[in-house]
Design a protein around this motif. Structure first.
Motif, mmCIF file in Angstrom:
data_model
loop_
_atom_site.group_PDB
_atom_site.id
_atom_site.type_symbol
_atom_site.label_atom_id
_atom_site.label_comp_id
_atom_site.label_asym_id
_atom_site.label_seq_id
_atom_site.Cartn_x
_atom_site.Cartn_y
_atom_site.Cartn_z
ATOM 1 N N PHE A 246 27.218 -0.713 34.896
ATOM 2 C CA PHE A 246 27.728 -0.126 36.133
ATOM 3 C C PHE A 246 28.814 0.933 35.900
ATOM 4 O O PHE A 246 28.834 1.947 36.600
ATOM 5 C CB PHE A 246 28.232 -1.208 37.083
ATOM 6 N N SER A 250 28.294 4.648 37.463
ATOM 7 C CA SER A 250 29.172 5.209 38.491
ATOM 8 C C SER A 250 29.529 6.652 38.174
ATOM 9 O O SER A 250 29.695 7.477 39.085
ATOM 10 C CB SER A 250 30.446 4.367 38.616
ATOM 11 N N LYS A 251 29.610 7.013 36.894
ATOM 12 C CA LYS A 251 29.920 8.385 36.503
ATOM 13 C C LYS A 251 28.670 9.262 36.512
ATOM 14 O O LYS A 251 28.730 10.439 36.869
ATOM 15 C CB LYS A 251 30.567 8.385 35.117
ATOM 16 N N TYR A 253 25.988 8.895 38.441
ATOM 17 C CA TYR A 253 25.552 9.177 39.813
ATOM 18 C C TYR A 253 26.413 10.247 40.487
ATOM 19 O O TYR A 253 26.007 10.839 41.483
ATOM 20 C CB TYR A 253 25.575 7.905 40.655
ATOM 21 N N GLU A 254 27.585 10.509 39.951
ATOM 22 C CA GLU A 254 28.455 11.539 40.528
ATOM 23 C C GLU A 254 28.013 12.946 40.153
ATOM 24 O O GLU A 254 28.528 13.922 40.678
ATOM 25 C CB GLU A 254 29.904 11.329 40.056
ATOM 26 N N PHE A 292 23.352 -2.021 41.323
ATOM 27 C CA PHE A 292 24.512 -1.130 41.367
ATOM 28 C C PHE A 292 24.867 -0.777 42.811
ATOM 29 O O PHE A 292 26.044 -0.725 43.180
ATOM 30 C CB PHE A 292 24.213 0.141 40.570
ATOM 31 N N MET A 296 28.478 -1.500 44.502
ATOM 32 C CA MET A 296 29.330 -0.452 45.049
ATOM 33 C C MET A 296 29.620 -0.695 46.532
ATOM 34 O O MET A 296 30.748 -0.493 46.998
ATOM 35 C CB MET A 296 28.666 0.912 44.858
ATOM 36 N N PHE A 360 26.335 6.535 49.497
ATOM 37 C CA PHE A 360 25.566 5.638 48.636
ATOM 38 C C PHE A 360 24.074 5.935 48.661
ATOM 39 O O PHE A 360 23.327 5.396 47.841
ATOM 40 C CB PHE A 360 25.809 4.180 49.042
ATOM 41 N N ILE A 363 22.244 6.816 45.453
ATOM 42 C CA ILE A 363 21.966 5.806 44.428
ATOM 43 C C ILE A 363 20.495 5.427 44.510
ATOM 44 O O ILE A 363 20.050 4.769 45.453
ATOM 45 C CB ILE A 363 22.866 4.572 44.619
#
Length: 423
Positions: A246, A250-251, A253-254, A292, A296, A360, A363
């Motif tokens: 995760f 998280s990085k 998906y940015e 994930f 989140m 979200f 994602i």
């Protein structure tokens, strides 16, 4: 497509472009674009084309700063589109240049390096190959990495004893074990070597060297480097908790970039001699992306609604899944509205929740496509025609780059002897 970068005196433009046709040894037939520079600072853009049996070169732009053409293609196009109508934005995203000698490769490199960017290089024996790791080249099997790691543990060799999975994977890569890593080097000579020296079946193919601008190379002490280690631990089956991946997801998906460039500790002589760096790409299955997403969403709800009992928040989290469309959003919002109607105090912020659901929605499961590097990062692709590979290999040997220096062991020495005395 831009095919050449050439140095000429630019004092007399008509003479300049006439002289190009006389002097340049065309490796492939027109039409194509050419960058012309005389001082590594400014440049013309020319278009080489055929009229009947005549080849001509015409100017399609005035003098511009070379680094603007190579470094900021989109801005350059937008600002000067009227002057360079014939050139599309995409042409600058994938510049291809042909070389016939080490000298020409160094001229291209010196122009690029003068821009003070963080360039890495990769050589491939066949220009048609995509940029892909050995593990994914023939299709990815999710069980393969755990099997490879299990075998490595069984062999119990000192070279593969590191608890740093980034390091372990790089050692595996350099000794020919399939991994998700792709090799890069900070030395263009090394990349040219790999483009020119390969198996007999590839010597008849044009090679390629990628010059990739890498503004974000992760160092070994960065937090993201550690997140990648956890990702590899999970992929190798060393960790069984999906939450291990995760932090890196998280990085990832940015950004549109689903890959990272990393430096590595120089743990063996091969990596040292080859000035080694790596790229690796990530992927997320539907189950992993769903996990994930729930993680989140749960973190968001509990961080922003600390006074709401967990059992009510958990009921909201239970509803979320991929794809996050209206069939999922509407029931979530309805459940929140039901809770707010009976909550005496501390209602859930419905508008804030809707904004979070919008965020979200990005994602989703995604696949491993290392070749996306060519879409997202500025690069130049140097083509080495097969007819020049042997000559360039001899030139490399004269400056101390050969199989015995690239592979500083007995295998490299015997490879060098075979190459040196082959017909």
């Amino acid at each position: 497509m831009i095919k050449y970068i050439t140095k000429y005196n630019q004092d007399d433009v008509p003479t300049l472009f006439g002289q190009i046709i006389l002097d340049i040894e065309l490796i492939e037939d027109p039409p194509f674009y050419i960058i012309v520079t005389d001082d590594n600072q400014s440049c013309f853009l020319g278009y080489i084309e055929v009229f009947a049996e005549f080849i001509s070169c015409r100017v399609v732009s005035r003098v511009f700063e070379l680094n603007q053409v190579l470094k900021n293609p989109d801005n350059y196009i937008l600002e000067h589109e009227k002057e360079i109508k014939e050139i599309r934005v995409g042409d600058f995203k994938s510049i291809e240049l042909n070389i016939r000698s080490l000298k020409e490769a160094l001229e291209v490199s010196s122009i690029i390096v003068s821009n003070k960017n963080s360039f890495l290089f990769r050589g491939q024996a066949n220009k048609e190959w995509t940029i892909e790791s050995s593990l994914f080249r023939k299709g990815y099997n999710q069980s393969k990495e755990p099997q490879l790691y299990s075998e490595i543990r069984r062999i119990n060799h000192d070279q593969f004893s590191s608890n740093d999975f980034n390091q372990l994977t790089s050692d595996m890569q350099h000794y020919g074990i399939p991994t998700r890593l792709v090799d890069w080097t900070s030395n263009i000579f090394n990349a040219i070597y790999f483009a020119c020296v390969s198996g007999m079946e590839d010597l008849s193919k044009d090679g390629a060297v990628f010059l990739m601008d890498c503004p974000e190379i992760l160092n070994v002490d960065s937090e993201t480097y550690k997140d990648i280690q956890s990702f590899l631990e999970y992929r190798y089956g060393y960790k069984d908790d999906v939450e291990a991946i995760f932090p890196i997801l998280s990085k990832v998906y940015e950004s549109d970039k689903k890959y990272k460039f990393i430096e590595i500790r120089l743990s063996n002589e091969r990596i040292k001699r080859q000035n080694g760096y790596f790229s690796l790409c990530f992927e997320a299955s539907e189950d992993e992306a769903n996990g994930f997403l729930k993680y989140m969403f749960n973190e968001y709800l509990k961080r922003n609604n600390s006074n709401v009992p967990d059992q009510h928040l958990d009921k909201v989290v239970d509803l979320i899944r991929i794809p996050l469309d209206n069939s999922i959003r509407d029931p979530i919002c309805h459940r929140v509205e039901e809770y707010n109607s009976i909550a005496s105090e501390h209602p859930i912020d419905l508008e804030g929740l809707k904004e979070a659901l919008d965020r979200f929605s990005s994602i989703k499961p995604f696949t491993h496509i290392m070749n996306d590097i060519q879409k997202h990062d500025q690069h130049i692709k140097i083509i080495i025609p097969s007819t020049y590979k042997k000559d360039i290999t001899i030139e490399l040997d004269k400056v101390g780059i050969n199989s015995s220096t690239i592979y500083p062991d007995l295998e490299g020495m015997t490879k060098y002897i075979k190459e040196k005395y082959s017909n």
